[in-house]
Design a protein around this motif. Structure first.
Motif, PDB file in Angstrom:
ATOM      1  N   MET A  74      -0.150  22.432   1.360  1.00  0.00           N
ATOM      2  CA  MET A  74      -0.894  22.344   2.625  1.00  0.00           C
ATOM      3  C   MET A  74      -1.872  23.504   2.768  1.00  0.00           C
ATOM      4  SD  MET A  74       1.783  20.849   5.496  1.00  0.00           S
ATOM      5  CE  MET A  74       3.077  22.070   5.246  1.00  0.00           C
ATOM      6  N   GLU A  75      -1.428  24.691   2.385  1.00  0.00           N
ATOM      7  CA  GLU A  75      -2.291  25.867   2.531  1.00  0.00           C
ATOM      8  C   GLU A  75      -3.362  25.940   1.454  1.00  0.00           C
ATOM      9  OE1 GLU A  75      -2.102  30.756   2.273  1.00  0.00           O
ATOM     10  OE2 GLU A  75      -0.223  29.615   2.285  1.00  0.00           O
ATOM     11  N   LYS A  76      -2.977  25.809   0.214  1.00  0.00           N
ATOM     12  CA  LYS A  76      -3.896  26.062  -0.898  1.00  0.00           C
ATOM     13  C   LYS A  76      -4.754  24.856  -1.256  1.00  0.00           C
ATOM     14  CE  LYS A  76      -2.250  30.228  -1.585  1.00  0.00           C
ATOM     15  NZ  LYS A  76      -3.045  31.437  -1.262  1.00  0.00           N
ATOM     16  N   LYS A  77      -4.201  23.656  -1.171  1.00  0.00           N
ATOM     17  CA  LYS A  77      -4.933  22.470  -1.611  1.00  0.00           C
ATOM     18  C   LYS A  77      -5.593  21.738  -0.439  1.00  0.00           C
ATOM     19  CE  LYS A  77      -2.936  18.560  -2.710  1.00  0.00           C
ATOM     20  NZ  LYS A  77      -2.115  17.520  -3.388  1.00  0.00           N
ATOM     21  N   LEU A  78      -4.800  21.403   0.556  1.00  0.00           N
ATOM     22  CA  LEU A  78      -5.333  20.634   1.676  1.00  0.00           C
ATOM     23  C   LEU A  78      -6.080  21.495   2.692  1.00  0.00           C
ATOM     24  CD1 LEU A  78      -2.309  18.260   2.442  1.00  0.00           C
ATOM     25  CD2 LEU A  78      -4.309  17.791   1.014  1.00  0.00           C
ATOM     26  N   ARG A  79      -5.625  22.747   2.812  1.00  0.00           N
ATOM     27  CA  ARG A  79      -6.160  23.649   3.846  1.00  0.00           C
ATOM     28  C   ARG A  79      -6.035  23.007   5.228  1.00  0.00           C
ATOM     29  NH1 ARG A  79     -11.310  26.276   0.493  1.00  0.00           N
ATOM     30  NH2 ARG A  79     -10.004  27.036  -1.202  1.00  0.00           N
ATOM     31  N   MET A  80      -4.836  22.514   5.472  1.00  0.00           N
ATOM     32  CA  MET A  80      -4.507  21.871   6.741  1.00  0.00           C
ATOM     33  C   MET A  80      -3.237  22.500   7.302  1.00  0.00           C
ATOM     34  SD  MET A  80      -5.165  17.889   5.647  1.00  0.00           S
ATOM     35  CE  MET A  80      -4.594  17.205   7.213  1.00  0.00           C
ATOM     36  N   SER A  81      -3.110  22.459   8.609  1.00  0.00           N
ATOM     37  CA  SER A  81      -1.890  22.943   9.255  1.00  0.00           C
ATOM     38  C   SER A  81      -0.827  21.860   9.178  1.00  0.00           C
ATOM     39  CB  SER A  81      -2.176  23.286  10.714  1.00  0.00           C
ATOM     40  OG  SER A  81      -2.413  22.091  11.453  1.00  0.00           O
ATOM     41  N   PRO A  82       0.447  22.237   9.343  1.00  0.00           N
ATOM     42  CA  PRO A  82       1.507  21.220   9.361  1.00  0.00           C
ATOM     43  C   PRO A  82       1.274  20.143  10.420  1.00  0.00           C
ATOM     44  CG  PRO A  82       2.469  23.384   9.052  1.00  0.00           C
ATOM     45  CD  PRO A  82       1.012  23.602   9.327  1.00  0.00           C
ATOM     46  N   ASP A  83       0.807  20.527  11.596  1.00  0.00           N
ATOM     47  CA  ASP A  83       0.544  19.536  12.641  1.00  0.00           C
ATOM     48  C   ASP A  83      -0.533  18.543  12.218  1.00  0.00           C
ATOM     49  OD1 ASP A  83       2.457  20.564  14.319  1.00  0.00           O
ATOM     50  OD2 ASP A  83       1.055  21.707  15.562  1.00  0.00           O
ATOM     51  N   GLN A  84      -1.555  19.039  11.530  1.00  0.00           N
ATOM     52  CA  GLN A  84      -2.621  18.150  11.059  1.00  0.00           C
ATOM     53  C   GLN A  84      -2.084  17.173  10.009  1.00  0.00           C
ATOM     54  OE1 GLN A  84      -5.313  21.354   9.885  1.00  0.00           O
ATOM     55  NE2 GLN A  84      -6.833  20.669  11.397  1.00  0.00           N
ATOM     56  N   ILE A  99       0.868  -1.180   0.000  1.00  0.00           N
ATOM     57  CA  ILE A  99       0.000   0.000   0.000  1.00  0.00           C
ATOM     58  C   ILE A  99       0.901   1.224   0.000  1.00  0.00           C
ATOM     59  CG2 ILE A  99      -1.706   1.347   1.282  1.00  0.00           C
ATOM     60  CD1 ILE A  99      -2.867  -1.281   2.324  1.00  0.00           C
ATOM     61  N   HIS A 100       0.648   2.100  -0.950  1.00  0.00           N
ATOM     62  CA  HIS A 100       1.436   3.326  -1.124  1.00  0.00           C
ATOM     63  C   HIS A 100       0.536   4.510  -0.766  1.00  0.00           C
ATOM     64  CE1 HIS A 100       3.677   6.138  -4.195  1.00  0.00           C
ATOM     65  NE2 HIS A 100       3.835   6.526  -2.925  1.00  0.00           N
ATOM     66  N   THR A 101       0.764   5.089   0.391  1.00  0.00           N
ATOM     67  CA  THR A 101      -0.079   6.189   0.845  1.00  0.00           C
ATOM     68  C   THR A 101       0.698   7.501   0.808  1.00  0.00           C
ATOM     69  OG1 THR A 101      -1.607   6.927   2.582  1.00  0.00           O
ATOM     70  CG2 THR A 101       0.442   5.864   3.311  1.00  0.00           C
ATOM     71  N   PHE A 102      -0.021   8.596   0.625  1.00  0.00           N
ATOM     72  CA  PHE A 102       0.670   9.880   0.453  1.00  0.00           C
ATOM     73  C   PHE A 102      -0.171  11.033   0.985  1.00  0.00           C
ATOM     74  CE2 PHE A 102      -2.237   9.763  -3.068  1.00  0.00           C
ATOM     75  CZ  PHE A 102      -2.546  11.083  -3.355  1.00  0.00           C
ATOM     76  N   ILE A 103       0.517  12.122   1.313  1.00  0.00           N
ATOM     77  CA  ILE A 103      -0.124  13.395   1.638  1.00  0.00           C
ATOM     78  C   ILE A 103       0.885  14.496   1.343  1.00  0.00           C
ATOM     79  CG2 ILE A 103       0.574  13.434   4.082  1.00  0.00           C
ATOM     80  CD1 ILE A 103      -2.234  14.639   4.665  1.00  0.00           C
ATOM     81  N   ALA A 104       0.399  15.645   0.903  1.00  0.00           N
ATOM     82  CA  ALA A 104       1.287  16.747   0.532  1.00  0.00           C
ATOM     83  C   ALA A 104       1.928  17.377   1.761  1.00  0.00           C
ATOM     84  CB  ALA A 104       0.511  17.801  -0.248  1.00  0.00           C
ATOM     85  N   THR A 105       3.190  17.786   1.618  1.00  0.00           N
ATOM     86  CA  THR A 105       3.930  18.368   2.743  1.00  0.00           C
ATOM     87  C   THR A 105       4.496  19.752   2.449  1.00  0.00           C
ATOM     88  OG1 THR A 105       5.901  17.164   2.003  1.00  0.00           O
ATOM     89  CG2 THR A 105       4.572  16.137   3.754  1.00  0.00           C
ATOM     90  N   SER A 106       4.388  20.242   1.220  1.00  0.00           N
ATOM     91  CA  SER A 106       4.898  21.593   0.939  1.00  0.00           C
ATOM     92  C   SER A 106       3.927  22.630   1.496  1.00  0.00           C
ATOM     93  CB  SER A 106       5.081  21.803  -0.567  1.00  0.00           C
ATOM     94  OG  SER A 106       3.822  21.858  -1.223  1.00  0.00           O
ATOM     95  N   ALA A 107       4.466  23.781   1.885  1.00  0.00           N
ATOM     96  CA  ALA A 107       3.622  24.854   2.432  1.00  0.00           C
ATOM     97  C   ALA A 107       2.533  25.249   1.438  1.00  0.00           C
ATOM     98  CB  ALA A 107       4.494  26.057   2.791  1.00  0.00           C
ATOM     99  N   LEU A 108       2.898  25.304   0.166  1.00  0.00           N
ATOM    100  CA  LEU A 108       1.931  25.686  -0.871  1.00  0.00           C
ATOM    101  C   LEU A 108       0.778  24.697  -0.933  1.00  0.00           C
ATOM    102  CD1 LEU A 108       1.183  27.441  -3.355  1.00  0.00           C
ATOM    103  CD2 LEU A 108       2.630  25.915  -4.725  1.00  0.00           C
TER     104      LEU A 108
END
Length: 394
Positions: A107-117, A96-105
């Motif tokens: 996280m802010e613009k696409k995920l709308r999540m904080s780094p801690d989240q 299983i290959h799982t992923f989530i974005a980690t760049s500031a751009l």
């Protein structure tokens, strides 16, 4: 550190993201069979949660492929991961290959999540995936543009949760070789538990650097898995081309010092199959699999190759699945290549004068036609014989 490079093929997942490259379940199965014949280490068969069609294709591939690891992509959430696990159930070996974005751009613009989240969700996703398989890959999307300290924190956390492969993507093809290799090296050196995971790279070709970035990350960064696709197929400008990295590592073992499991004689067949199914033609000058990759048109090159192939060939055409190299006769060809072709065609030349006369006629024709066919070459040689018999040229 391992002396073997793992080849992770994503033709069926990222390759299918090329606009117009969608494949049916049966077409994906055909390609998966060829990838297994080629002895690819990991086949990323699709993205199970993206559609019912992808789910069924992954399940079919998982049921049939026995030699390669079968993998499904999954976003870092419970639904995607459980869907991937369900599709992979029949597999002899699954990932299983799982992923989530980690760049500031992102996280802010696409995920709308904080780094801690993002950090917590990444850890939770890997923990969930480990409940289904002990082979879990994690990717910090847009990793090459992520803050280094945050990237280290996330990767350390997911390794603690049991991730066995860490893939650091150059998602938008922004990296350059020295910088990308330095990033992989620094991650491995700074993260305390980095030795517990294989580091992988997944590069896009937006600046034409996907292969160069991947190889730099392997040679200087210590990565031991490359994610790639047949013919470089993939999103936007495409992915790292499998055939190019495999042959680079194999041909320049003196530089890389690594082995690959891939049966390279299956490469051309894989390239043709992917091209046929997707309708994406391979450009003639494409490295390794292009029609001109082992073709010679210059008289100087032809003369050298006829004397010793390694004068102008660093690989053997047969080693990647071509039947032979090619000498293409045209206006740049010289006398030695012309003479060689006459011999191959079984045309008897009675004298040097006859050969010279036929060669003059060949050069005149070659000035008008880009490539002179074998039939035309035979006809040219016969013209000389008729001229000798009648005393006048035709």
């Amino acid at each position: 550190m391992s002396d073997r490079l793992i080849i992770f093929d994503t033709t069926l997942r990222d390759g299918e993201q090329s606009p117009g490259a969608s494949m049916t379940k049966e077409e994906k199965l055909r390609i998966a069979r060829q990838l297994e014949r080629m002895r690819v280490d990991v086949i990323e068969a699709g993205f199970a949660a993206s559609s019912e069609g992808d789910f069924q294709a992954i399940r079919a591939i998982a049921s049939e492929v026995k030699d390669s690891i079968v993998c499904s992509l999954a976003r870092a959430n419970e639904r995607d991961i459980s869907r991937a696990a369900e599709a992979l159930k029949p597999a002899s070996r699954s990932r299983i290959h799982t992923f989530i974005a980690t760049s500031a751009l992102h996280m802010e613009k696409k995920l709308r999540m904080s780094p801690d989240q993002v950090y917590e969700q990444a850890r939770r996703a890997v923990c969930l995936a480990r409940g289904y398989t002990d082979d879990v890959e994690f990717s910090p999307e847009d990793g090459s543009r992520s803050d280094l300290d945050f990237l280290c924190r996330v990767i350390e956390g997911v390794i603690d949760e049991g991730a066995t492969t860490i893939n650091v993507p150059d998602t938008v093809g922004y990296a350059v070789p020295d910088g990308y290799a330095a990033l992989i090296r620094e991650l491995r050196e700074r993260i305390p538990n980095s030795a517990r995971a294989v580091f992988s790279v997944h590069c896009h070709d937006d600046l034409g650097l996907a292969v160069a970035n991947s190889l730099a990350a392997v040679k200087s960064g210590g990565a031991r898995q490359i994610e790639c696709a047949i013919n470089g197929l993939g999103e936007r400008a495409g992915n790292t081309a499998l055939e190019e990295v495999v042959m680079a590592v194999r041909t320049r073992r003196d530089v890389f010092g690594l082995d690959v499991r891939v049966d390279t004689t299956q490469i051309v067949e894989a390239s043709r199959l992917v091209s046929e199914i997707t309708g994406f033609t391979v450009q003639p000058n494409k490295a390794v699999v292009g029609a001109n990759a082992f073709a010679h048109a210059s008289g100087i090159h032809q003369d050298g190759v006829l004397k010793a192939r390694d004068t102008y060939e660093i690989m053997r055409a047969e080693d990647v699945g071509w039947s032979a190299n090619k000498i293409v006769l045209g206006k740049l060809s010289g006398r030695s290549a012309f003479k060689q072709r006459l011999q191959e065609l079984g045309v008897e030349i009675d004298s040097e004068a006859e050969l010279n006369a036929a060669f003059v006629r060949f050069k005149a024709l070659a000035d008008q036609e880009a490539i002179v066919s074998d039939d035309a070459i035979v006809a040219l040689s016969q013209q000389g014989k008729v001229a000798d018999a009648t005393g006048s040229p035709l």
